[in-house]
Every structure is written in structure tokens, then in C-alpha cells.
Design a protein around this motif. Sequence first.
Motif, PDB file in Angstrom:
ATOM      1  N   ARG A   1       3.904  14.471  11.156  1.00 58.74           N
ATOM      2  CA  ARG A   1       3.943  13.103  11.685  1.00 58.74           C
ATOM      3  C   ARG A   1       2.636  12.376  11.397  1.00 58.74           C
ATOM      4  O   ARG A   1       2.646  11.188  11.046  1.00 58.74           O
ATOM      5  N   TYR A   2       1.520  13.061  11.524  1.00 67.71           N
ATOM      6  CA  TYR A   2       0.231  12.428  11.246  1.00 67.71           C
ATOM      7  C   TYR A   2       0.108  12.057   9.769  1.00 67.71           C
ATOM      8  O   TYR A   2      -0.364  10.959   9.437  1.00 67.71           O
ATOM      9  N   ASN A   3       0.528  12.934   8.882  1.00 72.12           N
ATOM     10  CA  ASN A   3       0.418  12.641   7.452  1.00 72.12           C
ATOM     11  C   ASN A   3       1.273  11.443   7.056  1.00 72.12           C
ATOM     12  O   ASN A   3       0.863  10.628   6.221  1.00 72.12           O
ATOM     13  N   ILE A   4       2.452  11.320   7.660  1.00 69.06           N
ATOM     14  CA  ILE A   4       3.312  10.181   7.336  1.00 69.06           C
ATOM     15  C   ILE A   4       2.700   8.884   7.834  1.00 69.06           C
ATOM     16  O   ILE A   4       2.662   7.874   7.118  1.00 69.06           O
ATOM     17  N   VAL A   5       2.189   8.891   9.067  1.00 70.77           N
ATOM     18  CA  VAL A   5       1.572   7.677   9.608  1.00 70.77           C
ATOM     19  C   VAL A   5       0.304   7.339   8.840  1.00 70.77           C
ATOM     20  O   VAL A   5       0.023   6.161   8.560  1.00 70.77           O
ATOM     21  N   HIS A   6      -0.462   8.346   8.443  1.00 72.90           N
ATOM     22  CA  HIS A   6      -1.726   8.105   7.750  1.00 72.90           C
ATOM     23  C   HIS A   6      -1.485   7.480   6.371  1.00 72.90           C
ATOM     24  O   HIS A   6      -2.139   6.495   5.995  1.00 72.90           O
ATOM     25  N   GLN A   7      -0.566   8.032   5.584  1.00 76.84           N
ATOM     26  CA  GLN A   7      -0.314   7.460   4.261  1.00 76.84           C
ATOM     27  C   GLN A   7       0.325   6.086   4.360  1.00 76.84           C
ATOM     28  O   GLN A   7       0.107   5.225   3.516  1.00 76.84           O
ATOM     29  N   ARG A   8       1.106   5.857   5.405  1.00 82.17           N
ATOM     30  CA  ARG A   8       1.678   4.529   5.616  1.00 82.17           C
ATOM     31  C   ARG A   8       0.601   3.515   5.991  1.00 82.17           C
ATOM     32  O   ARG A   8       0.640   2.364   5.562  1.00 82.17           O
ATOM     33  N   LEU A   9      -0.373   3.956   6.764  1.00 85.84           N
ATOM     34  CA  LEU A   9      -1.441   3.063   7.206  1.00 85.84           C
ATOM     35  C   LEU A   9      -2.363   2.683   6.059  1.00 85.84           C
ATOM     36  O   LEU A   9      -2.825   1.539   5.968  1.00 85.84           O
ATOM     37  N   LEU A  10      -2.633   3.616   5.155  1.00 86.55           N
ATOM     38  CA  LEU A  10      -3.541   3.329   4.047  1.00 86.55           C
ATOM     39  C   LEU A  10      -2.945   2.326   3.067  1.00 86.55           C
ATOM     40  O   LEU A  10      -3.695   1.713   2.291  1.00 86.55           O
ATOM     41  N   ARG A  11      -1.637   2.141   3.050  1.00 90.88           N
ATOM     42  CA  ARG A  11      -1.019   1.145   2.186  1.00 90.88           C
ATOM     43  C   ARG A  11      -0.979  -0.241   2.820  1.00 90.88           C
ATOM     44  O   ARG A  11      -0.576  -1.203   2.174  1.00 90.88           O
ATOM     45  N   HIS A  12      -1.387  -0.333   4.095  1.00 90.98           N
ATOM     46  CA  HIS A  12      -1.376  -1.629   4.759  1.00 90.98           C
ATOM     47  C   HIS A  12      -2.454  -2.515   4.166  1.00 90.98           C
ATOM     48  O   HIS A  12      -3.519  -2.054   3.750  1.00 90.98           O
ATOM     49  N   GLU A  13      -2.172  -3.808   4.141  1.00 90.80           N
ATOM     50  CA  GLU A  13      -3.107  -4.753   3.525  1.00 90.80           C
ATOM     51  C   GLU A  13      -4.456  -4.789   4.234  1.00 90.80           C
ATOM     52  O   GLU A  13      -5.470  -5.088   3.611  1.00 90.80           O
ATOM     53  N   SER A  14      -4.504  -4.458   5.518  1.00 96.10           N
ATOM     54  CA  SER A  14      -5.774  -4.480   6.239  1.00 96.10           C
ATOM     55  C   SER A  14      -6.686  -3.323   5.855  1.00 96.10           C
ATOM     56  O   SER A  14      -7.873  -3.353   6.178  1.00 96.10           O
TER      57      SER A  14
END
Length: 754
Positions: free
Chosen positions: A230-243
Motif C-alpha cells: 500500500r505504501y509503494n502504491i501511494v508513494h509512486q502515485r504521489l511522485l507523479r503529482h504536479e506538486s
Amino acid sequence: MVDSNPVPSSSPGFGTPAFPFRKSRPSALPTRTSILPILLPPSTLRPVAFRTFTRKHNLTISSSALQTLAAFVGKHCGSGWREEGLAERVLDEVAKGWKKAGGGVIVDEGKGASLRAILQTLEGNMSGGRVVPGKQTSADEVPGGTTSPGQGSRRSRTETPLSATIAPEGEDLVESPDSTSHPRHWIRVIEAFEIPRLTYNADKKYFEVARSKPTLFPPSSQRTNLFRDRYNIVHQRLLRHESFQLPSRSSGMLQQSSSFSAFSQGYKLTPIANLLGRNGTSHLILGLLSVSPTGDLTVSDLTGSIALDLRHARMVPGDGAWLAPGMFVLVDGIYEEEENIRGSTLGGNAGVGGAIGGVFMGVSICGPPCERRETSLGMNNQQNGREVSSSGGLGWIDFLGVGSERARGPRMRQIEAQYLQDAHGSAKSGRRLRVAVLGEVNLDNMRTFDALRRVFGVYNDLRLEERPSIFVLTGNFVQKAIINSSGQAGSIEYKEYFDALSLTLSDFPTLLQHSTFIFVPGDNDPWSSAFSAGAASSIPRHAIPELFTTRVKRAFATANSQVDPTRSSEPPGEAIWTSNPSRLTLFGPVHDIAIFRDDISSRLRRSAVNLSYGTDDAMGGEDVNAAPKDISPLKFSDRASDQSLQAGTNSYIASSATLFARKLVKSILDQGNLSPFPLSLRPVLWDYVSSLQLYPLPTALILADPEAAPFCITYEDCHVMNPGRLVPDGELPTVRWVEYDVLRNRGKVKQERL
């Protein structure tokens, strides 16, 4: 056969032979040219394979697959593989065959398609080192063994609508005319135990299929892997965010004079282990919110954990979501070492369980931002599904076992468009795909049967095109848990309730003939309630046993027996008993609807963290009157496209029910999980946790929560619906349900008087 221009005579005076030569006719098939096989090293073929697979088709080829292709090209193309361009043409056909078979982005044996089956099919269509176009393969020769998407394993492979074709470049698959006759051919209900078990590989940045056999008693390491994944999925999703994207040098120079230069530079996450020795510095951390054995709040990531002080923290946005232990949070604050903390017990567990000394003083806190479905799948345009984004994505991954978005999405949208058009190509205004969602169907309440007759009567009076194709009935089907003790209802009474339901359904035979009924159990339904006594049981949970559903199935069989099977191509109506949660798909990966029955809103309110400014205790219930001030630049867009929600937000007079629904939807979708709670609060079967993932976001989510008021809200293009209770308590005799339009991706709460 006599020639059309025969020789008039065989006389020697005319110089003609006694037996005239016949004109040669061209052969129907090209003659096979002998090819002298060569030994082609894989390193020599690598540049051609890279140019064809990677640059042209966005695929990555493994070393073992490259070696297999080198042997195939050397055997069938010979010495002309480079000069005549034979190898590039063969590799191009292999790449297209891999995509049509639903293979992943990595071309390798066992990665979603069979490379050996593709080469075996291609071998029979080669002549002189070249591929002969136009030869079709039968449904049994489809690479990878593609089955029918309409009914899954219940339909034979001879009924497969798609036929694989080795065609020239730009030529697409050809559908049979009867395959688009009715959309119910493309309805598929996927149980939680049938969803592919995918785990995210952080090193390869790709999802992999779990090789171990699932079991109810997995090793204890699976419990840790559950939260790590769950952490890896949220982390890679967060790094693609424009912010979190670093701007280019030119854009950074233009924005240096702006007051928001810190925001334009992008945020940077700090691992918890890197906080040591950096006393008094400000950081942004991502971690799992949990409670330590001493009762203090902590936040943990893959490097360690640290005590968390939220006495002066603010929610961003103010009162926008619930944050409870078991959720992943973004915390912006200041790290203070242990020796600099006075009069506080926080940070006293340094070194225990990977915890570091000190405390992290939170200034602002929020959940990880949500990511839209088309962004996760790497598609620029969700409507046509043909444009591939340059940012990559996970479009080649088959998350549900119905085909990937990039492999089957464009063709399925063509089939959907053909259904909406008549024989002359004009749009049919009456054709719709509707789903009626009924929540909390308590069969031990006599008012429920009156409500069901009222709902079925409303749709029975409509035209066939305007009726719902699918009815979703969610539990609890009894108000008290089914246990054979303490004088409560047992299995015999439970079966009688469904026998009474079959009598009600038999009064509407046309609905049974032209609709699909889906039954989703609750916590009070057997057999989980036999040992949980109505408490939160482990999820996912199996469907209602067949012992109680025989009369309902008999009602459908009786209604379908009155229909002439040769009158139309519409499939017969059926009753499907599925698990909780489950997935409903229409036209393959085009429409993905998640169904979940749970009292999640009450569980969130009980366990949510209190972020009221000035209180000493950070644990407790919510405080809806807290002033929502944003004292941190950490802000993410909360895009909700529901019209009523936008109107209420713009005028600052949104009702409390709408704000409650918005808060509930944001809390769940931002986490990307249907059960973001500790295992002690909501048990989860470790080997089937993939069925709870909401990544990528489904097109719609049926969140059946009877504790919350009915609502229909769209958040980040995911339409979330809650039907509430079919018969509301303490009100006028009314019935409420939700009618969902699949093609428009919008739902509407409907109400009728009993």
C-alpha cells in the motif's frame, strides 16, 4: 479445360507443334522460397529489436525473449534478415500480436501472453522469410488463450467475439455483427477471490502477479507486505503529482520573483530515517498513521517510525476528510530531537520497532492527493482511449482479468458506439444502460417487500429500452445476525425470507427475463455472521451460500422458459450472487464499477483523529466547528464535478449532508483502498488484499452505507453512489434507491411514496 485461344492447326506448314502449350496460371499461394538458416546472436539483433519494440510499440523485451526471437529470425529469415529488412517486419508482427493478446509492457514468457504461441502462429504464415498478410486464425488459436469477455468461464471459447488476425499495419480486429447485439453480453461480475493478485514492484515500477497460491492462512510476512505494498502504491502515485514535479530551469527563473516560489519549486519527501541529526528543520514526510503501544500517535514509512505531535496541526483543506489510524498521511512539520523535548513523554521509545528518537511537530496534515483514472492508465483522452500519454502509465496491465485498457479499451468503445447506433448509423436516443441500486434490503421487514414491489412496478411500466439492465441488491438482508442460538433467526428462517423474495420477483416476469440481478451480502448474512454475531467480519467475504438461493434461481428459470430463444439475441435474465466487495464491468475495461457494502462512515467517525487547535489530546472524535485555516502551503486540488456540490460550494450554503458525503468520498478515494483501517479494527484476508485496492480509480463506486444519507457525487471523474436504506427509518412511508446511467457516468437518487 480447353484454352480460350486454341491453336487453329497442328500442321507443319504453320510451324505449330502437335501439342500446343497452355498458358501458365498464377498460383493462388506464393511459392515457398528455401531459406538457409543461420546462427544469429541475440546481441546482433538487439538494435533492431529495440527500434521495433521500444521506439515503435513502447514495449520492453527481456533477455530470454530476445534470445528466442534471435533463434526464430535466424531460422526463418536467414542471411537476408538485415539487408532485405525481414527481421524488422517479423518483429513488428510479433509486437502487434503481443498487444492483441493482452500482454504486458514487458515482453517475456508468462507476462500475460504466450510468446511461443505467437511465434508458432506466425511460423505458419511465413513464406520466404516474409509474413503473408490476411490469413486469419481461429478462436482456438488466439495467442494467450483469450476467453469471452461477456460471461467469463461460463461461455465456451467458440463464442469468443474477438478473432485474432495477423493483419498488415493499421488493420484492426474484425467483430462479428452479432457480437454487439445487446450490451448484457458484455456484463461480467468479478468476485473478490477472482481478481488478479497484483503486487507493486518498487524497483521495476511495475505490477507483478503473485506467484504463491492464495490461502486463508498465509505466512506472517504477508501481514507486513500488505502495508508495504500500500505504501509503494501511494508513494509512486504521489511522485507523479504536479506538486512533486521539479520544474525546468527556465520556468524556475521566471517564477523567482513570485511570492509562491516555494510552491513552484515542488515538494520533496524526506524519509523518516533521514530526520536524525537535523533538529529544528522543516520537512514533509509520508507515512502510515498508527497508534503506539503507549497510546501515542506515530507515523511510519519503510525506513522507520517517529512519534507525532498534532496539537498545533491543521487539516488541509479544513475539515475536508477524516484521518484515522491505518491511513497514509502527508505531514508538514518540524523535527525536534529527544533531548530538546521537555515535559513530554513523546519520543521515549527510541530504537523500539524501528522508531527514532524525538518527535515530529506537525504543522499541517492531509491525505495523499488522488489520481485520475486516465492519468494512472497513461491515457490523454478517456473517451476514445487511443491517445497515449508521454508520461507512461499502467495501461497495459490487466487489473481485473478482463483485458488491459490499451489492448482492449479502444475496440470495446467501438462496440459500445455500435450499440448506440441503429442500422443507418444514427444515434438511438432511447438506448441507455441503467443500473438500479437498492441498499439495505432487509427481508425480515414486511415494509421491504412493499418497497420492492413499488420499485419493480415503476420499471415494469416503462419501455424495454428504458428499463435498467442491472439491479444491484445489497445486504444486510436481515436486521440481526444469522446465528442458531439466543433465540435469534437461524438458517431455516433465513431461507424462508429468500423464498418470500422469489414470490415477489415472480410477479414481474418481464424484469426477470431482461435484467441481471446482483446480490451483495452484508455482515449479518451467513456464514460470516455465525461467528462474528454481526460485528465487522474479515473481508473480502464470500457470497451467500447456494443453500438459500434455490427458490430465487427457480423464479428466473421459470420466467426465461416463457421466452422464445430464437426471437432475439438478448441473453436470458439471471441472478448472480457475488462476494463483498466485488467488481462489475461492462464492455471490458471501459466501465469498471466497484461494489462495497460496509458501515464505513460510522467507523471513520469513531476512530478519526481530532485536529482541534489547542487541545492536548489528539485522539478522539471529529470537531466540525474547528476553524479551517490553512497555515501551510501544502495544498492539493479537490476537484468535485457534481453540479449540486459545485453550486453549494460556490454559494457557501452547501447542506450538511452534502458536506458529509464529500468528506466521506474524499477520505476513501484519496487512500485508494476500501478498508484503510488497522487489521484490529477491520480484519482483512492478507492474500486477497488486491480486491480492496481502488487503484486505478474505477469509473464508479457503489458505496452501500446505510448509516449515511443517499448521495451521488463525482470526485476526480469517479462517480460515487450511496443508495442508503431502501426503507428509511422514522420517516414517512417512502422508498429510496439510486438509478445510475452507465454511459453518462451519473447517478440520481430516486424516491417514491409507498
